[in-house]
Scaffold this active site. Structure first.
Site, PDB file in Angstrom:
ATOM      1  N   ARG A  58      61.469  -2.691 -16.899  1.00 13.99           N
ATOM      2  CA  ARG A  58      60.317  -3.583 -17.058  1.00 13.99           C
ATOM      3  C   ARG A  58      60.579  -4.655 -18.110  1.00 13.99           C
ATOM      4  O   ARG A  58      60.222  -5.810 -17.936  1.00 13.99           O
ATOM      5  CB  ARG A  58      59.064  -2.790 -17.434  1.00 13.99           C
ATOM      6  CG  ARG A  58      58.544  -1.973 -16.286  1.00 13.99           C
ATOM      7  CD  ARG A  58      57.243  -1.299 -16.635  1.00 13.99           C
ATOM      8  NE  ARG A  58      57.070  -0.123 -15.797  1.00 13.99           N
ATOM      9  CZ  ARG A  58      55.903   0.461 -15.582  1.00 13.99           C
ATOM     10  NH1 ARG A  58      54.816  -0.019 -16.147  1.00 13.99           N
ATOM     11  NH2 ARG A  58      55.822   1.516 -14.817  1.00 13.99           N
TER      12      ARG A  58
ATOM     13  N   SER B   6      63.972  10.398 -15.924  1.00  9.38           N
ATOM     14  CA  SER B   6      63.844   9.096 -16.578  1.00  9.38           C
ATOM     15  C   SER B   6      64.120   9.233 -18.074  1.00  9.38           C
ATOM     16  O   SER B   6      63.961  10.302 -18.664  1.00  9.38           O
ATOM     17  CB  SER B   6      62.441   8.521 -16.355  1.00  9.38           C
ATOM     18  OG  SER B   6      61.520   9.129 -17.238  1.00  9.38           O
TER      19      SER B   6
ATOM     20  N   ARG C 135      57.114  -2.422 -11.477  1.00 10.09           N
ATOM     21  CA  ARG C 135      57.503  -1.013 -11.469  1.00 10.09           C
ATOM     22  C   ARG C 135      58.851  -0.850 -12.149  1.00 10.09           C
ATOM     23  O   ARG C 135      59.529  -1.808 -12.464  1.00 10.09           O
ATOM     24  CB  ARG C 135      57.614  -0.478 -10.024  1.00 10.09           C
ATOM     25  CG  ARG C 135      56.326  -0.328  -9.247  1.00 10.09           C
ATOM     26  CD  ARG C 135      55.437   0.842  -9.662  1.00 10.09           C
ATOM     27  NE  ARG C 135      56.143   2.080  -9.984  1.00 10.09           N
ATOM     28  CZ  ARG C 135      56.506   3.007  -9.120  1.00 10.09           C
ATOM     29  NH1 ARG C 135      56.297   2.836  -7.837  1.00 10.09           N
ATOM     30  NH2 ARG C 135      57.105   4.107  -9.510  1.00 10.09           N
TER      31      ARG C 135
ATOM     32  N   CYS D 260      45.509   7.807  -9.405  1.00 10.65           N
ATOM     33  CA  CYS D 260      46.017   6.495  -9.848  1.00 10.65           C
ATOM     34  C   CYS D 260      45.149   5.389  -9.278  1.00 10.65           C
ATOM     35  O   CYS D 260      45.401   4.223  -9.500  1.00 10.65           O
ATOM     36  CB  CYS D 260      47.426   6.228  -9.312  1.00 10.65           C
ATOM     37  SG  CYS D 260      48.673   7.338  -9.872  1.00 10.65           S
TER      38      CYS D 260
ATOM     39  N   SER E  66      49.081  -0.730 -13.513  1.00 10.05           N
ATOM     40  CA  SER E  66      47.906   0.122 -13.695  1.00 10.05           C
ATOM     41  C   SER E  66      46.624  -0.614 -13.308  1.00 10.05           C
ATOM     42  O   SER E  66      46.320  -1.680 -13.850  1.00 10.05           O
ATOM     43  CB  SER E  66      47.852   0.563 -15.167  1.00 10.05           C
ATOM     44  OG  SER E  66      46.534   0.801 -15.574  1.00 10.05           O
TER      45      SER E  66
ATOM     46  N   ASN F   5      61.383   1.866 -14.877  1.00  8.21           N
ATOM     47  CA  ASN F   5      61.246   2.479 -16.194  1.00  8.21           C
ATOM     48  C   ASN F   5      61.103   1.394 -17.255  1.00  8.21           C
ATOM     49  O   ASN F   5      61.140   0.202 -16.947  1.00  8.21           O
ATOM     50  CB  ASN F   5      62.437   3.410 -16.471  1.00  8.21           C
ATOM     51  CG  ASN F   5      63.753   2.656 -16.503  1.00  8.21           C
ATOM     52  OD1 ASN F   5      63.810   1.476 -16.873  1.00  8.21           O
ATOM     53  ND2 ASN F   5      64.824   3.321 -16.111  1.00  8.21           N
TER      54      ASN F   5
ATOM     55  N   LYS G  12      49.123  12.321 -18.861  1.00  4.71           N
ATOM     56  CA  LYS G  12      48.429  11.423 -17.932  1.00  4.71           C
ATOM     57  C   LYS G  12      49.005  11.453 -16.513  1.00  4.71           C
ATOM     58  O   LYS G  12      48.371  11.007 -15.583  1.00  4.71           O
ATOM     59  CB  LYS G  12      48.321   9.996 -18.485  1.00  4.71           C
ATOM     60  CG  LYS G  12      49.588   9.184 -18.559  1.00  4.71           C
ATOM     61  CD  LYS G  12      49.243   7.781 -19.090  1.00  4.71           C
ATOM     62  CE  LYS G  12      50.428   7.028 -19.596  1.00  4.71           C
ATOM     63  NZ  LYS G  12      51.181   6.240 -18.702  1.00  4.71           N
ATOM     64  N   ASP G  13      50.229  12.024 -16.342  1.00 10.75           N
ATOM     65  CA  ASP G  13      50.785  12.181 -14.993  1.00 10.75           C
ATOM     66  C   ASP G  13      50.334  13.470 -14.322  1.00 10.75           C
ATOM     67  O   ASP G  13      50.585  13.675 -13.135  1.00 10.75           O
ATOM     68  CB  ASP G  13      52.320  12.199 -15.032  1.00 10.75           C
ATOM     69  CG  ASP G  13      52.908  10.861 -15.454  1.00 10.75           C
ATOM     70  OD1 ASP G  13      52.248   9.825 -15.225  1.00 10.75           O
ATOM     71  OD2 ASP G  13      54.019  10.852 -16.022  1.00 10.75           O
TER      72      ASP G  13
ATOM     73  N   ARG H 118      43.714   0.332 -14.006  1.00  7.44           N
ATOM     74  CA  ARG H 118      42.854   0.401 -15.184  1.00  7.44           C
ATOM     75  C   ARG H 118      43.120  -0.780 -16.119  1.00  7.44           C
ATOM     76  O   ARG H 118      42.190  -1.450 -16.582  1.00  7.44           O
ATOM     77  CB  ARG H 118      43.125   1.732 -15.916  1.00  7.44           C
ATOM     78  CG  ARG H 118      42.515   1.855 -17.300  1.00  7.44           C
ATOM     79  CD  ARG H 118      43.015   3.110 -18.002  1.00  7.44           C
ATOM     80  NE  ARG H 118      44.465   3.104 -18.209  1.00  7.44           N
ATOM     81  CZ  ARG H 118      45.075   2.496 -19.222  1.00  7.44           C
ATOM     82  NH1 ARG H 118      44.377   1.835 -20.120  1.00  7.44           N
ATOM     83  NH2 ARG H 118      46.390   2.543 -19.336  1.00  7.44           N
ATOM     84  N   ARG H 119      44.388  -1.043 -16.369  1.00  2.00           N
ATOM     85  CA  ARG H 119      44.724  -2.171 -17.246  1.00  2.00           C
ATOM     86  C   ARG H 119      44.357  -3.490 -16.585  1.00  2.00           C
ATOM     87  O   ARG H 119      43.793  -4.381 -17.226  1.00  2.00           O
ATOM     88  CB  ARG H 119      46.221  -2.159 -17.583  1.00  2.00           C
ATOM     89  CG  ARG H 119      46.619  -1.026 -18.516  1.00  2.00           C
ATOM     90  CD  ARG H 119      48.125  -1.012 -18.787  1.00  2.00           C
ATOM     91  NE  ARG H 119      48.487   0.135 -19.623  1.00  2.00           N
ATOM     92  CZ  ARG H 119      49.575   0.876 -19.445  1.00  2.00           C
ATOM     93  NH1 ARG H 119      50.410   0.607 -18.454  1.00  2.00           N
ATOM     94  NH2 ARG H 119      49.827   1.893 -20.247  1.00  2.00           N
TER      95      ARG H 119
END
Length: 331
Positions: free
Chosen positions: A167, A18, A161, A262, A141, A163, A88-89, A143-144
């Protein structure tokens, strides 16, 4: 190939294909070339499962190794010498034989809001957006979504979804090629910063950390390598940022204890006071709809970063976090 490692002077860096991953890997490559002009660093690009399966929400595809597994295979068979990841990944538990050789200095871990291009003149933030007809906000996400649902009950959150460029294209939807009408999307500031002014200039709102705790490790890069590769380990140690590492180790210990990939809305907000060598960390666990939340803070010496993360996790679990997580795992 049969050259012994100590004579080897070309090193292969594994990266996802990416655009953001490549930007991050070139950044690391540049730093290493400046430190070690006598060595050659080449890139090996790899598509990962997370890059291929773009039509499914991340939380439904499987575990965290989504963006790392194929690169780890390359480390195992010697195709690559180390791999650059967004921290984070990277799963909180690494496969046998693998280790983190360096964690680089973190960039701003804040989450930010981008408003659709043709609305951005009049609408500056999510609060204003929720009083319009453009109430759909794109973010994959959990979380978001959970934190924002709690704060902005009138907004509607849907998966998005792809890149960064995809988006943003889905958001602006100028050619009307996408079915969903997004008013805004939420992204990590870090990814935008790494790709420059054209991206950061699109930011309409920085979400305050009390509204939006960020993801564990957000904004930091990690370099994964073989744990017995002394030469690579000593080379990478020059890139390591101890302050970022202690913050992120606390966060990763916190997440590891909660066993969240996730799939769980977990957020953190961490500060390292270098003058006193103290870590201050705040964490929260939320239900998927954001209706329930437990949160709390902890502080202590940098030397005990892992224990602090685990302690905070235990504290939140005993305050009802365990029930929130049990419910999510049933869904």
């Amino acid at each position: 190939e049969n050259m012994s490692t100590d004579q080897k002077n070309t090193f292969v860096i594994g990266t996802r294909r990416s655009k953001l991953a490549l930007v991050q890997t070139y950044e690391v490559k540049g730093k290493l070339e400046a430190l070690y002009p006598e060595y050659k660093f080449v890139l090996f690009e790899q598509d990962t499962k997370g890059d291929k399966v773009l039509d499914v929400a991340l939380s439904k595809i499987g575990d965290k190794g989504l963006f790392t597994q194929e690169l780890e295979d390359g480390l195992r068979d010697g195709t690559i010498d180390f791999a650059v990841h967004s921290l984070k990944d990277l799963p909180t538990t690494l496969p046998a034989g693998m280790t983190v050789g360096a964690i680089l200095q973190r960039v701003d871990p804040t989450d930010v809001v981008l408003i659709r291009k043709d609305l951005a003149g009049e609408i500056k933030n999510l609060d204003q957006l929720q009083h319009t007809t453009h109430r759909t906000v794109g973010t994959s996400s959990l979380r978001r979504q959970a934190q924002l649902k709690r704060r902005y009950p009138q907004l509607q959150f849907v998966d998005i979804r792809g890149n960064l460029d995809t988006r943003i294209r889905k958001l602006d939807n100028e050619a009307k090629e996408f079915p969903t009408d997004y008013g805004a999307i939420v992204l990590a500031h870090a990814g935008l910063q790494r790709q420059g002014e054209a991206y950061t200039s699109r930011v309409s709102e920085f979400l305050p950390h009390d509204v939006m705790h960020y993801a564990v490790g957000q904004g930091a890069l990690a370099i994964e390598c073989r744990e017995n590769d002394e030469r690579v380990l000593s080379m990478l140690s020059k890139l390591h940022d101890p302050t970022t590492a202690s913050a992120c180790m606390t966060e990763r210990a916190f997440l590891g204890r909660l066993e969240g990939g996730c799939h769980v809305p977990v957020g953190v907000n961490t500060r390292v006071d270098t003058a006193t060598n103290t870590i201050h960390m705040h964490g929260r666990i939320l239900s998927l709809d954001g209706a329930e939340m437990v949160e709390g803070g902890i502080e202590g010496p940098v030397a005990e970063s892992k224990r602090l993360g685990t302690d905070l996790a235990n504290q939140l679990l005993s305050q009802g976090g365990d029930k929130i997580l049990a419910k999510i795992n049933q869904q």
